[in-house]
Structure formats: structure tokens, C-alpha cells
Design an enzyme around this catalytic site. Sequence first.
Site, PDB file in Angstrom:
ATOM      1  N   TYR A 145       9.616   5.308   5.860  1.00  0.00           N
ATOM      2  CA  TYR A 145       8.194   5.269   6.231  1.00  0.00           C
ATOM      3  C   TYR A 145       7.912   4.058   7.127  1.00  0.00           C
ATOM      4  CZ  TYR A 145       3.101   5.305   5.642  1.00  0.00           C
ATOM      5  OH  TYR A 145       1.743   5.337   5.863  1.00  0.00           O
ATOM      6  N   THR A 179      -6.497   7.659  -0.755  1.00  0.00           N
ATOM      7  CA  THR A 179      -6.402   9.074  -0.355  1.00  0.00           C
ATOM      8  C   THR A 179      -5.363   9.757  -1.244  1.00  0.00           C
ATOM      9  OG1 THR A 179      -4.530   8.920   1.158  1.00  0.00           O
ATOM     10  CG2 THR A 179      -6.688   8.307   2.056  1.00  0.00           C
TER      11      THR A 179
HETATM   12  N1  LIG Z   1      -3.527   6.181   2.550  1.00  0.00           N
HETATM   13  C1  LIG Z   1      -2.916   5.057   2.913  1.00  0.00           C
HETATM   14  O1  LIG Z   1      -2.806   4.104   2.133  1.00  0.00           O
HETATM   15  C2  LIG Z   1      -2.372   4.922   4.305  1.00  0.00           C
HETATM   16  C3  LIG Z   1      -2.045   3.624   4.758  1.00  0.00           C
HETATM   17  C4  LIG Z   1      -1.534   3.470   6.036  1.00  0.00           C
HETATM   18  C5  LIG Z   1      -1.337   4.569   6.837  1.00  0.00           C
HETATM   19  N2  LIG Z   1      -1.637   5.818   6.381  1.00  0.00           N
HETATM   20  C6  LIG Z   1      -1.394   6.954   7.271  1.00  0.00           C
HETATM   21  O2  LIG Z   1      -2.602   7.638   7.492  1.00  0.00           O
HETATM   22  C7  LIG Z   1      -2.306   8.997   7.798  1.00  0.00           C
HETATM   23  C8  LIG Z   1      -3.163   9.889   6.905  1.00  0.00           C
HETATM   24  O3  LIG Z   1      -2.754   9.670   5.569  1.00  0.00           O
HETATM   25  P1  LIG Z   1      -3.695   9.946   4.307  1.00  0.00           P
HETATM   26  O4  LIG Z   1      -3.616   8.772   3.463  1.00  0.00           O
HETATM   27  O5  LIG Z   1      -4.990  10.459   4.767  1.00  0.00           O
HETATM   28  O6  LIG Z   1      -2.821  11.070   3.591  1.00  0.00           O
HETATM   29  P2  LIG Z   1      -3.171  12.548   3.090  1.00  0.00           P
HETATM   30  O7  LIG Z   1      -1.952  12.996   2.368  1.00  0.00           O
HETATM   31  O8  LIG Z   1      -4.478  12.556   2.400  1.00  0.00           O
HETATM   32  O9  LIG Z   1      -3.323  13.362   4.454  1.00  0.00           O
HETATM   33  C9  LIG Z   1      -2.209  13.666   5.267  1.00  0.00           C
HETATM   34  C10 LIG Z   1      -2.438  15.021   5.918  1.00  0.00           C
HETATM   35  O10 LIG Z   1      -1.307  15.297   6.769  1.00  0.00           O
HETATM   36  C11 LIG Z   1      -0.940  16.655   6.587  1.00  0.00           C
HETATM   37  N3  LIG Z   1       0.463  16.832   6.914  1.00  0.00           N
HETATM   38  C12 LIG Z   1       1.539  16.285   6.289  1.00  0.00           C
HETATM   39  N4  LIG Z   1       2.672  16.713   6.864  1.00  0.00           N
HETATM   40  C13 LIG Z   1       2.313  17.536   7.884  1.00  0.00           C
HETATM   41  C14 LIG Z   1       3.029  18.286   8.841  1.00  0.00           C
HETATM   42  N5  LIG Z   1       4.373  18.293   8.869  1.00  0.00           N
HETATM   43  N6  LIG Z   1       2.342  19.002   9.752  1.00  0.00           N
HETATM   44  C15 LIG Z   1       0.982  19.045   9.717  1.00  0.00           C
HETATM   45  N7  LIG Z   1       0.242  18.362   8.836  1.00  0.00           N
HETATM   46  C16 LIG Z   1       0.910  17.620   7.922  1.00  0.00           C
HETATM   47  C17 LIG Z   1      -1.211  16.935   5.116  1.00  0.00           C
HETATM   48  O11 LIG Z   1      -1.312  18.335   4.839  1.00  0.00           O
HETATM   49  C18 LIG Z   1      -2.519  16.180   4.896  1.00  0.00           C
HETATM   50  O12 LIG Z   1      -3.642  17.007   5.177  1.00  0.00           O
HETATM   51  C19 LIG Z   1      -0.810   9.168   7.583  1.00  0.00           C
HETATM   52  O13 LIG Z   1      -0.137   9.089   8.805  1.00  0.00           O
HETATM   53  C20 LIG Z   1      -0.444   7.987   6.713  1.00  0.00           C
HETATM   54  O14 LIG Z   1       0.892   7.609   6.863  1.00  0.00           O
HETATM   55  C21 LIG Z   1      -2.158   6.008   5.138  1.00  0.00           C
END
Ligand SMILES: NC(=O)c1ccc[n+]([C@@H]2O[C@H](COP(=O)([O-])OP(=O)(O)OC[C@H]3O[C@@H](n4cnc5c(N)ncnc54)[C@H](O)[C@@H]3O)[C@@H](O)[C@H]2O)c1
Length: 243
Positions: A145, A179
Site C-alpha cells: 500500500y 471509512t
Molecule cells: N480511509 C483512509 O484512512 C484513507 C487514508 C488515506 C488514503 N485513503 C485512500 O482514499 C481512497 C478512498 O478510500 P476510502 O477510505 O474511501 O475506502 P472505501 O473502501 O470506503 O472506498 C473505496 C472504493 O473503491 C472501490 N474500489 C476498490 N477497488 C476497486 C477496483 N478495482 N475498481 C473499481 N473500484 C474499486 C470500492 O468498491 C469502494 O467503493 C483510497 O484510494 C484509499 O487508499 C484512505
Amino acid sequence: MARLDGRKILVTGGASGIGRATCELFAREGASVAVIDRDTTRITGAQAIACDVSDATSVTRAVQQAAQVLNGLDGLVNAAGVFFNKGLMETTAEVWDTTIAVNLTGTFLCVQAAVPFLREAGRASIVNIASGVGLLPTGGGSTAYVASKGGVIALTRALAAELAPTIRVNAICPGPIDTPIFEQVAPTKEGADLRRAQDAAAVPFNRLGRPEEIASTVLFLASDEASFITGVDLQVDGGMTAV
Ligand SMILES: NC(=O)c1ccc[n+]([C@@H]2O[C@H](COP(=O)([O-])OP(=O)(O)OC[C@H]3O[C@@H](n4cnc5c(N)ncnc54)[C@H](O)[C@@H]3O)[C@@H](O)[C@H]2O)c1
């Protein structure tokens, strides 16, 4: 006048979490929004297109469909992502490949497919959701990651230089945000909540961020208010990477 009036924006990963909050805010700010996600069952209020962002053929088809439905594209937000809580020795080839394929290659594929439409718009913006750990890995673990998000930050800078001045390209580096991604960290609700508490304690603000707090930053970078900003990685993390 709303801040995205008349804009046509594609959001990946818009079914959940940060992507979903972004879609909701963008719609309130006057944008027409299309969503790409592997799970479209939870999408409301936006044009939903089922697509795995790591699959080049379906990305090409889905982005074309989005541009057709919206009658063009002048914005792209890459929020689709996966997380595996695996350190180096637990990272199998499959975990590595999936993480890089979705988080890094998926971003590349969506940008590549969207750029002809974004160029045609004459002025456009791409916002990539990276992560604070891509700048400053904390506490070890989640090796693939961290590497994928470091790649997204580097890709953002490369694209900002290549696509200027027509298309601005910026990254947001969130700290821990509350999330459903936490449910990918631990198999049980108790395990996920324990990780939520641990992550919150590591933030100087002593809490997790809210998806809406990332969405409002995406809105800023996607809007004309950020018209001279490209190539940045903006930390939105309650001070986590500052200390
Ligand atoms: N939540 C955190 O703490 C956090 C921190 C830093 C970065 N992020 C990043 O933010 C972004 C959103 O994350 P989130 O926390 O909202 O997670 P989440 O799991 O709530 O949402 C992620 C979404 O991506 C979709 N997804 C996953 N794989 C996929 C694929 N192969 N094709 C199409 N869609 C796909 C999922 O179905 C989901 O709707 C991500 O890139 C994550 O790495 C999250």
C-alpha cells in the site's frame, strides 16, 4: 453560483467513503457526476458505471461511457483503492500485484483514458487520492500500500509537468479517515474499531478525519479556486505528517 456549476466530473471509487462524499459534495456544487466503481449497487444520485479500474479494457469503455453520458469531461477524481494490512514478509505476490494494480495502475489507466476528453475541454483538473503514508510511512506494515501511494504521488508530479497548462494534476494525502476501508484492515468489527482507535491516537488532532473533510479539499483542487496549483501533494491529516 455554485463552485462547480456546469462541470462534468468522473469519480472513481465513488460508491463508498471518500469517493462517495466527494460525489455528494460535487453534486451539491452544481457538477454533473459519473461514478466508476467495481460495486455500483450503493451508488445514488450519480451516473453509475461498473468497472474494475485495474482492467485496461473496461477502463477505456467506462471512461468513454462517462464522457458520452456527461457530454464531455473536465474533471477526474481517482479515489478507488484497496488496502492490505501486510508487512513485507506477509505480502504475497498476489497482495502486491492487486494493490499496485488497483491503486497505482488503476490511477494511470483512468488518467490515460480520460486525458483526450479533458484536453478537449480546454481546461481541466485531475485529483488523485494518495495517502500520507506515501510521503511518510508510519509504524511499518502495509508495504504494498505504501509503495502504491508513493507511486501515485510521483505519478501526480510527472503528469502535472506533462499535462500543463491545460490539465492540472494534484494529489491529496489523507491521514486516517473514518471509512469502510478499516473493515479491510481487520476481519472483525472489533478489530477494525481497535485499529480506528489506534490510528486516531496517532493523529495530533486525536481523532480520525471525516470523508467530508477530504471531499472539501478535493472540491478546492478541482475548482477554479486552485487555478494556479498543479503537482502538489496536499496533506489533510490533522497534523500527522507534520510531527
Ligand atoms: N480511509 C483512509 O484512512 C484513507 C487514508 C488515506 C488514503 N485513503 C485512500 O482514499 C481512497 C478512498 O478510500 P476510502 O477510505 O474511501 O475506502 P472505501 O473502501 O470506503 O472506498 C473505496 C472504493 O473503491 C472501490 N474500489 C476498490 N477497488 C476497486 C477496483 N478495482 N475498481 C473499481 N473500484 C474499486 C470500492 O468498491 C469502494 O467503493 C483510497 O484510494 C484509499 O487508499 C484512505
